[in-house]
Design a protein around this motif. Structure first.
Motif, mmCIF file in Angstrom:
data_model
loop_
_atom_site.group_PDB
_atom_site.id
_atom_site.type_symbol
_atom_site.label_atom_id
_atom_site.label_comp_id
_atom_site.label_asym_id
_atom_site.label_seq_id
_atom_site.Cartn_x
_atom_site.Cartn_y
_atom_site.Cartn_z
ATOM 1 N N GLU A 187 0.816 -1.201 0.000
ATOM 2 C CA GLU A 187 0.000 0.000 0.000
ATOM 3 C C GLU A 187 0.859 1.264 0.000
ATOM 4 O O GLU A 187 0.460 2.296 -0.494
ATOM 5 C CB GLU A 187 -0.861 -0.014 1.255
ATOM 6 C CG GLU A 187 -2.151 0.699 1.085
ATOM 7 C CD GLU A 187 -2.924 0.617 2.370
ATOM 8 O OE1 GLU A 187 -3.029 1.652 3.022
ATOM 9 O OE2 GLU A 187 -3.380 -0.480 2.708
ATOM 10 N N ASP A 188 2.060 1.160 0.580
ATOM 11 C CA ASP A 188 2.926 2.329 0.642
ATOM 12 C C ASP A 188 3.780 2.482 -0.606
ATOM 13 O O ASP A 188 4.634 3.349 -0.673
ATOM 14 C CB ASP A 188 3.820 2.251 1.883
ATOM 15 C CG ASP A 188 4.671 0.989 1.886
ATOM 16 O OD1 ASP A 188 4.521 0.165 0.967
ATOM 17 O OD2 ASP A 188 5.492 0.848 2.803
ATOM 18 N N GLN B 71 6.727 4.840 -7.258
ATOM 19 C CA GLN B 71 7.055 6.193 -6.781
ATOM 20 C C GLN B 71 5.827 7.069 -6.634
ATOM 21 O O GLN B 71 5.698 7.836 -5.684
ATOM 22 C CB GLN B 71 8.019 6.880 -7.749
ATOM 23 C CG GLN B 71 9.454 6.487 -7.502
ATOM 24 C CD GLN B 71 10.384 7.084 -8.551
ATOM 25 O OE1 GLN B 71 9.966 7.872 -9.398
ATOM 26 N NE2 GLN B 71 11.635 6.706 -8.500
ATOM 27 N N VAL B 72 4.923 6.951 -7.592
ATOM 28 C CA VAL B 72 3.740 7.814 -7.522
ATOM 29 C C VAL B 72 2.867 7.381 -6.345
ATOM 30 O O VAL B 72 2.345 8.216 -5.594
ATOM 31 C CB VAL B 72 2.975 7.866 -8.872
ATOM 32 C CG1 VAL B 72 2.329 6.572 -9.230
ATOM 33 C CG2 VAL B 72 1.915 8.946 -8.861
ATOM 34 N N VAL C 168 5.286 14.851 -5.714
ATOM 35 C CA VAL C 168 4.251 14.367 -6.641
ATOM 36 C C VAL C 168 4.429 15.038 -7.999
ATOM 37 O O VAL C 168 4.331 14.393 -9.040
ATOM 38 C CB VAL C 168 2.831 14.639 -6.084
ATOM 39 C CG1 VAL C 168 1.784 13.964 -6.963
ATOM 40 C CG2 VAL C 168 2.688 14.154 -4.653
ATOM 41 N N LEU C 169 4.725 16.336 -7.986
ATOM 42 C CA LEU C 169 4.941 17.052 -9.252
ATOM 43 C C LEU C 169 6.081 16.417 -10.045
ATOM 44 O O LEU C 169 5.993 16.255 -11.261
ATOM 45 C CB LEU C 169 5.266 18.523 -8.973
ATOM 46 C CG LEU C 169 4.066 19.429 -8.653
ATOM 47 C CD1 LEU C 169 4.515 20.698 -7.933
ATOM 48 C CD2 LEU C 169 3.298 19.791 -9.924
ATOM 49 N N SER D 1 -6.478 6.665 -6.014
ATOM 50 C CA SER D 1 -5.997 7.962 -6.498
ATOM 51 C C SER D 1 -5.017 7.782 -7.646
ATOM 52 O O SER D 1 -5.080 8.497 -8.653
ATOM 53 C CB SER D 1 -5.286 8.719 -5.375
ATOM 54 O OG SER D 1 -6.154 8.865 -4.280
ATOM 55 N N VAL D 2 -4.106 6.833 -7.484
ATOM 56 C CA VAL D 2 -3.091 6.614 -8.518
ATOM 57 C C VAL D 2 -3.742 6.106 -9.800
ATOM 58 O O VAL D 2 -3.411 6.539 -10.905
ATOM 59 C CB VAL D 2 -1.996 5.647 -8.010
ATOM 60 C CG1 VAL D 2 -1.095 5.200 -9.139
ATOM 61 C CG2 VAL D 2 -1.194 6.312 -6.905
#
Ligand code: FE2
Length: 342
Positions: free
Chosen positions: A22-23, A71-72, A94-95, A128-129
């Motif tokens: 999850e992380d 990573q995202v 995130v950017l 979200s991803v």
């Protein structure tokens, strides 16, 4: 490669797709040989299905790489957790990762392809991803500029960040919410907007995606009841991506829908709820038969989908004299998929 229930997977098979926690950490990398211990471990973590193969072959990748996906996931998780702790939000990471994502998506003929492989308790980050990836591909297929795709994707990745301002007892409640709880829940788009507006490096339009993602074409959405032209293009994209993922990931109380079923349901809700153009765009951006689907072909053989682009679907025959052979099905070819079997 096959997509099998955990119970049918045997020791010695090879993992065809990486498994992420999850992380965002890679729990098991693609190509690893599955041992009894690994399988037991995955079972305790509530994994139900995995992509596996009989050979340590090079499994084809297309779309977002494992590394970028990981990573995202971890950067989105971090800002969400900071939002929950009421800390100052920094969207820099995130950017930066969205920049990698844009490169991967712009350079390849990508279709959204992720089949749910886990049943996590907390869907927020994964959801979200996934919404971020779908929205990004839609933006690309619509011909948006790189700058616009980045603004759209940031909004899509963070659309539910306002939920972090809502009490856990409401977020995690099983069963029906009371009227008051429901009203609280309906504030998350506004909270999201407030968390994102004015953040350094973040476009105000990305913040508006969070604000508007539950609005609907006919004005029946919330929190402001905006309609039609009052809703920004980015939010129109994210609202269909959001609904599509909710339907196909089994997050809701209903049974998980397959891609084509979700598209049919969204189409039925247009034009009242969604702009028909957006549903069409979604249909061009998500794989009707994602990698791992078992499909019936019009020659009555059964195939496994191994790779999908906008141009063609690659399958491996699971039955017949060509069993084991891989071919590409083109849109105008004679051999076609009739329907999905599993
Ligand atoms: Fe939401």
């Amino acid at each position: 490669m096959r997509y099998l229930p955990l119970d049918e997977i045997e020791e010695g098979m090879f993992l065809a797709r990486s498994v992420f926690g999850e992380d965002g950490r890679t729990l098991l990398a693609r190509g690893v040989k599955l041992t009894k211990n690994y399988l037991r471990e995955l079972k305790t973590m509530d994994y139900t299905h995995l992509f596996v193969g009989d050979r340590p072959e090079e499994f084809e990748e297309n779309g977002i790489s494992d590394q970028t996906y990981s990573q995202v996931l971890s950067s989105v998780r971090e800002v969400f957790l900071n939002a929950a702790k009421n800390q100052n939000l920094d969207f820099k990471e995130v950017l930066a990762v969205v920049d990698f994502m844009v490169d991967e998506v712009l350079n390849e003929d990508v279709m959204y392809n992720i089949v749910e492989i886990s049943k996590h308790d907390n869907y927020t980050y994964l959801h979200s991803v996934k919404v971020g990836i779908i929205a990004m591909i839609m933006g690309k297929n619509m011909g948006l500029t790189r700058k616009q795709i980045k603004e759209l994707t940031m909004g899509a990745l963070l659309h539910d960040i306002g939920k972090m301002c809502i009490e856990n007892s409401i977020l995690e409640k099983k069963g029906h919410l009371t009227y008051q709880e429901y009203e609280m829940m309906r504030l998350h788009p506004k909270y999201g907007f407030e968390l994102m507006r004015g953040a350094p490096g973040l476009s105000l339009l990305s913040a508006h995606v969070a604000y508007q993602h539950h609005e609907r074409e006919d004005g029946s959405g919330y929190p402001r009841g905006l309609n039609g032209d009052q809703i920004h293009l980015y939010a129109k994209i994210v609202m269909v991506a959001d609904s599509y993922d909710a339907m196909t990931s089994g997050r809701s109380y209903r049974r998980t829908l397959w891609s084509h079923e979700a598209l049919a349901e969204l189409t039925a809700d247009a034009p009242e709820k969604y702009e028909p153009k957006m549903i069409k765009l979604l249909a061009q951006s998500v794989a009707l038969y994602p990698v791992g689907s078992v499909v019936l072909l019009n020659n009555l053989e059964v195939g496994l989908v191994t790779n999908v682009t906008r141009e063609r679907v690659k399958i491996e025959f699971l039955t017949g004299t060509d069993k084991g052979k891989r071919i590409a099905l083109k849109a105008n070819g004679l051999l076609k998929i009739v329907r999905r079997l599993s």
